[in-house]
Design a protein around this motif. Sequence first.
Motif, short mmCIF file in Angstrom:
data_model
loop_
_atom_site.label_atom_id
_atom_site.label_comp_id
_atom_site.label_asym_id
_atom_site.label_seq_id
_atom_site.Cartn_x
_atom_site.Cartn_y
_atom_site.Cartn_z
N GLN A 152 92.26 24.92 20.48
CA GLN A 152 91.69 25.30 19.19
C GLN A 152 92.60 26.30 18.47
O GLN A 152 92.81 26.19 17.25
CB GLN A 152 90.31 25.91 19.40
CG GLN A 152 89.60 26.26 18.09
CD GLN A 152 88.19 26.80 18.32
OE1 GLN A 152 87.69 26.79 19.45
NE2 GLN A 152 87.55 27.27 17.27
N VAL A 153 93.13 27.25 19.22
CA VAL A 153 94.03 28.25 18.62
C VAL A 153 95.28 27.57 18.06
O VAL A 153 95.71 27.85 16.93
CB VAL A 153 94.42 29.31 19.66
CG1 VAL A 153 95.46 30.28 19.08
CG2 VAL A 153 93.20 30.10 20.13
N THR A 154 95.86 26.65 18.83
CA THR A 154 97.06 25.94 18.39
C THR A 154 96.79 25.10 17.16
O THR A 154 97.56 25.08 16.20
CB THR A 154 97.60 25.06 19.53
OG1 THR A 154 98.08 25.90 20.59
CG2 THR A 154 98.74 24.17 19.05
N ALA A 155 95.66 24.37 17.18
CA ALA A 155 95.32 23.50 16.05
C ALA A 155 95.14 24.30 14.77
O ALA A 155 95.44 23.80 13.67
CB ALA A 155 94.04 22.73 16.37
N ASN A 156 94.69 25.52 14.89
CA ASN A 156 94.48 26.35 13.72
C ASN A 156 95.77 27.05 13.27
O ASN A 156 96.06 27.15 12.07
CB ASN A 156 93.41 27.41 14.01
CG ASN A 156 93.26 28.41 12.87
OD1 ASN A 156 92.95 28.05 11.75
ND2 ASN A 156 93.50 29.69 13.17
N ALA A 157 96.55 27.52 14.25
CA ALA A 157 97.70 28.37 13.92
C ALA A 157 98.96 27.60 13.54
O ALA A 157 99.65 27.98 12.59
CB ALA A 157 98.00 29.29 15.11
N VAL A 158 99.26 26.54 14.27
CA VAL A 158 100.54 25.86 14.08
C VAL A 158 100.76 25.33 12.65
O VAL A 158 101.81 25.54 12.06
CB VAL A 158 100.73 24.74 15.12
CG1 VAL A 158 101.87 23.81 14.74
CG2 VAL A 158 100.99 25.34 16.49
N PRO A 159 99.78 24.64 12.06
CA PRO A 159 99.99 24.18 10.68
C PRO A 159 100.28 25.33 9.71
O PRO A 159 101.11 25.19 8.81
CB PRO A 159 98.67 23.48 10.33
CG PRO A 159 98.11 23.05 11.65
CD PRO A 159 98.49 24.13 12.60
N LYS A 160 99.60 26.45 9.91
CA LYS A 160 99.83 27.60 9.05
C LYS A 160 101.23 28.18 9.25
O LYS A 160 101.90 28.59 8.29
CB LYS A 160 98.78 28.68 9.32
CG LYS A 160 97.35 28.24 8.97
CD LYS A 160 96.35 29.32 9.30
CE LYS A 160 94.92 28.87 8.95
NZ LYS A 160 93.90 29.90 9.31
N LEU A 161 101.66 28.22 10.51
CA LEU A 161 102.99 28.74 10.80
C LEU A 161 104.07 27.81 10.23
O LEU A 161 105.10 28.27 9.71
CB LEU A 161 103.17 28.90 12.31
CG LEU A 161 102.32 30.01 12.96
CD1 LEU A 161 102.32 29.87 14.48
CD2 LEU A 161 102.83 31.39 12.56
N ASN A 162 103.84 26.50 10.34
CA ASN A 162 104.79 25.54 9.76
C ASN A 162 104.93 25.74 8.25
O ASN A 162 106.03 25.76 7.71
CB ASN A 162 104.31 24.11 10.04
CG ASN A 162 104.43 23.73 11.50
OD1 ASN A 162 105.22 24.31 12.25
ND2 ASN A 162 103.66 22.75 11.93
N GLN A 163 103.81 25.90 7.59
CA GLN A 163 103.82 26.10 6.14
C GLN A 163 104.51 27.41 5.77
O GLN A 163 105.27 27.49 4.81
CB GLN A 163 102.39 26.09 5.60
CG GLN A 163 101.68 24.75 5.74
CD GLN A 163 100.21 24.85 5.40
OE1 GLN A 163 99.78 25.76 4.70
NE2 GLN A 163 99.42 23.90 5.89
N ALA A 164 104.24 28.44 6.58
CA ALA A 164 104.84 29.75 6.31
C ALA A 164 106.36 29.70 6.46
O ALA A 164 107.10 30.33 5.69
CB ALA A 164 104.25 30.80 7.24
N ALA A 165 106.84 28.96 7.46
CA ALA A 165 108.28 28.85 7.68
C ALA A 165 108.95 28.20 6.48
O ALA A 165 110.03 28.63 6.04
CB ALA A 165 108.55 28.06 8.95
N ILE A 166 108.34 27.15 5.94
CA ILE A 166 108.91 26.46 4.79
C ILE A 166 108.87 27.35 3.55
O ILE A 166 109.81 27.41 2.77
CB ILE A 166 108.15 25.15 4.52
CG1 ILE A 166 108.34 24.20 5.71
CG2 ILE A 166 108.63 24.48 3.24
CD1 ILE A 166 107.49 22.95 5.63
#
Length: 261
Positions: free
Chosen positions: A100-114
């Motif tokens: 659950q933590v990964t599903a929530n965090a990873v997309p946000k981190l990907n967007q932030a990196a871009i």
Amino acid sequence: MRKSHPIRRIVLAGAATVSGIVLLLSLKPASDPGSAQAAGVGAPPAASAQGGAEAAGSGTVTGDAAQTQYGAVQVRLTVSDGKIVQAAAVQAPKGGQSDQVTANAVPKLNQAAIAAQSADIDAVSGATYTSAGYKKSLQSALDKAKAAGGSSQGSGSQGSGSGSQGSDAAQAKTVTGGVAQTQYGAVQVRITVSGGKITRAETVQAPKGGQSDQITANAVPKLNQAAVAAGSADIDAVSGATYTSAGYKESLQSALDQAGG
């Protein structure tokens, strides 16, 4: 006549000896190692150097895996013209609450990196360790891209405002959404965008095993078609595949965010 026989024998023996020496001398050059090289059988020629460097400013690089308290995090970047156009987590903590933590965090981190175009991004609330690992692997990927010449960017000194950047929007690009964890397995969507529209949608991951195989086979093609038709993540769930549909929409939205909406 009898006295001359020994002399003849000596003469004949001498002639035979001379002939033998001549034959030996005539055979010697064939065994000379130098003759082999003269025929081209010597040491093989040195391999010619081939240019293996990729075009600077484009390509895909994968950062080193960063170990965290809950598992490894590894980031892959797609760089075009010195800019991050796609970020994806190749590895992320999984199992139990980590899903659950990964599903929530990873997309946000990907967007932030871009958005940041660097590893200077904020941690996602509730995913401190995952965020720290992501940033570490992201920095590693950026360093590799820089070493390969992928970090070169325009100077920004062009002030003509000619609008030449508009041609970039018409170019097709493929982006992969974040992994959406569902009750029956992960769902991940990849889309191809051209001219601001979705021209293709496909699933990289989908629930499988047992009854999930049949549900996935029925639902995924419909979801792919719906995504292309709608051009957004605002699509209806497929009957009998509620969880898969929800995960598909989540990953699709992540892909759209990466593609710029």
